[in-house]
Design an enzyme around this catalytic site. Sequence first.
Site, PDB file in Angstrom:
ATOM      1  N   CYS A 176     -26.905   1.933 -12.873  1.00  0.00           N
ATOM      2  CA  CYS A 176     -25.917   3.003 -12.674  1.00  0.00           C
ATOM      3  C   CYS A 176     -26.483   4.342 -13.147  1.00  0.00           C
ATOM      4  CB  CYS A 176     -24.641   2.668 -13.437  1.00  0.00           C
ATOM      5  SG  CYS A 176     -23.462   4.025 -13.423  1.00  0.00           S
TER       6      CYS A 176
ATOM      7  N   CYS B 239     -14.727   0.386 -14.200  1.00  0.00           N
ATOM      8  CA  CYS B 239     -15.177   1.777 -14.098  1.00  0.00           C
ATOM      9  C   CYS B 239     -13.941   2.683 -14.072  1.00  0.00           C
ATOM     10  CB  CYS B 239     -16.018   1.954 -12.832  1.00  0.00           C
ATOM     11  SG  CYS B 239     -16.941   3.498 -12.849  1.00  0.00           S
TER      12      CYS B 239
ATOM     13  N   GLU C 295       0.829  -1.210   0.000  1.00  0.00           N
ATOM     14  CA  GLU C 295       0.000   0.000   0.000  1.00  0.00           C
ATOM     15  C   GLU C 295       0.865   1.262   0.000  1.00  0.00           C
ATOM     16  OE1 GLU C 295      -3.067   0.219  -0.591  1.00  0.00           O
ATOM     17  OE2 GLU C 295      -3.646  -1.871  -0.397  1.00  0.00           O
TER      18      GLU C 295
ATOM     19  N   CYS D 253     -20.625  -3.562 -18.340  1.00  0.00           N
ATOM     20  CA  CYS D 253     -20.555  -3.444 -16.880  1.00  0.00           C
ATOM     21  C   CYS D 253     -21.778  -4.090 -16.211  1.00  0.00           C
ATOM     22  CB  CYS D 253     -20.486  -1.961 -16.512  1.00  0.00           C
ATOM     23  SG  CYS D 253     -20.650  -1.680 -14.743  1.00  0.00           S
TER      24      CYS D 253
ATOM     25  N   CYS E  55     -18.730   0.688 -19.729  1.00  0.00           N
ATOM     26  CA  CYS E  55     -20.147   0.712 -19.329  1.00  0.00           C
ATOM     27  C   CYS E  55     -20.977  -0.340 -20.059  1.00  0.00           C
ATOM     28  CB  CYS E  55     -20.733   2.099 -19.579  1.00  0.00           C
ATOM     29  SG  CYS E  55     -19.899   3.392 -18.645  1.00  0.00           S
TER      30      CYS E  55
HETATM   31  S1  SF4 Z   1     -21.969   1.614 -15.916  1.00  0.00           S
HETATM   32 FE1  SF4 Z   1     -21.536   2.947 -14.202  1.00  0.00          FE
HETATM   33  S2  SF4 Z   1     -20.422   1.692 -12.769  1.00  0.00           S
HETATM   34 FE2  SF4 Z   1     -20.379   0.649 -14.727  1.00  0.00          FE
HETATM   35  S3  SF4 Z   1     -18.490   1.296 -15.710  1.00  0.00           S
HETATM   36 FE3  SF4 Z   1     -20.100   2.669 -16.399  1.00  0.00          FE
HETATM   37  S4  SF4 Z   1     -20.035   4.392 -14.990  1.00  0.00           S
HETATM   38 FE4  SF4 Z   1     -18.920   2.726 -14.030  1.00  0.00          FE
END
Ligand code: SF4
Length: 354
Positions: free
Chosen positions: A207, A191, A36, A201, A198
């Site tokens: 989202c 993200c 870290e 995702c 997205c």
């Molecule tokens: S849908 Fe939302 S959470 Fe998923 S990658 Fe895109 S911005 Fe990020």
Amino acid sequence: MKQFFTNTLLEWNKNENTRSMPWKGEKDPYRIWLSEIILQQTRVEQGWAYYEKFILNYPTVKELAAAPEEAVFRLWQGLGYYARCKNMLAAARQIVSAYHGHFPNTYETIQSLKGIGPYTAAAIASFAFNLPHAVLDGNVFRVLSRFFDIDTPIDSTAGKKQFAELAQELLPHGLSASYNQSIMDFGAVVCKHQQPACHTCPLAGKCKAFQLGLTGLLPVKAKKLVIRKRYFYYLVLQYKDQVFIRKRTESDIWQNLHEFILIEAPAPEDVTALQSTAAFKNIMKDIRYNTDAVSGTFKQQLTHQTIYSQFLMLSVSKKPEMPGYMAVPRNQLDHYAFPKTITDFLGNRELTLF
Ligand code: SF4
């Protein structure tokens, strides 16, 4: 919404997270802490090799605590942000003197160690001891601000509080380590800061930023980074096989690293003109010298500063008095830790004449 968020991330972590790192799944608090500290303000690709070097040289906190400062700084060389290294060594010594070499195992005691803030304390507490503390780093801020559409600036007091409370609420009981790992990895590989994935995702269905077309606007930061430019002119003064260096002790960048004789100018200077400035004459006084070579400009980018450095290779036939500097055989320069810009210069064989 919150339940969906947490469960989806845990599922993603179990089935799809292929991000590999040497410290992943690690339970040894010393190794987690080391990783870290190395990763603060350092890319994973760069930090990985340093982590392995440190583990190899100092497998335990006791060995790190007993190491000479200069040796630890040399191993750190190239990572930048030397205050981290200094604090790391101080914390290792603190663990040995106050906890008999056993890494503390509560959030509060971990956070009391030198150089450990809330994020690092939460990472160690959760990864090593599975304690219920949510991590909050750049990746987590990004994922939360987008999924929940929060535009409170993440660098404001109100923002830090709001995000910390939300992160804590999302933490599943008994699964702190895997949840914290999930959200950090998710921010790093799905993200992402630029071009988040997205369309594939698993959180996309709920989202808010994705649905409202706001991904590029979140998270919000209040302060703009102001970058200061600095102009360093180094006199590489050689007498026989020796060269003059000193340790930087001021509370400024590169504290505890070494450097040649420095003249800092408020603006870019022509090197010939520099030799007639008061600053130059004050250092060289009536010493007779030859100008053997002049380097090009080396640039080093720090978070808040850009450093432009140029090196003047000067030689003298009589050993001069140079208060504050020591004359070191040039084949021993690698015994000292230098900032990156100087190691770049020293690595440039054509220029150094060494
Ligand atoms: S849908 Fe939302 S959470 Fe998923 S990658 Fe895109 S911005 Fe990020």
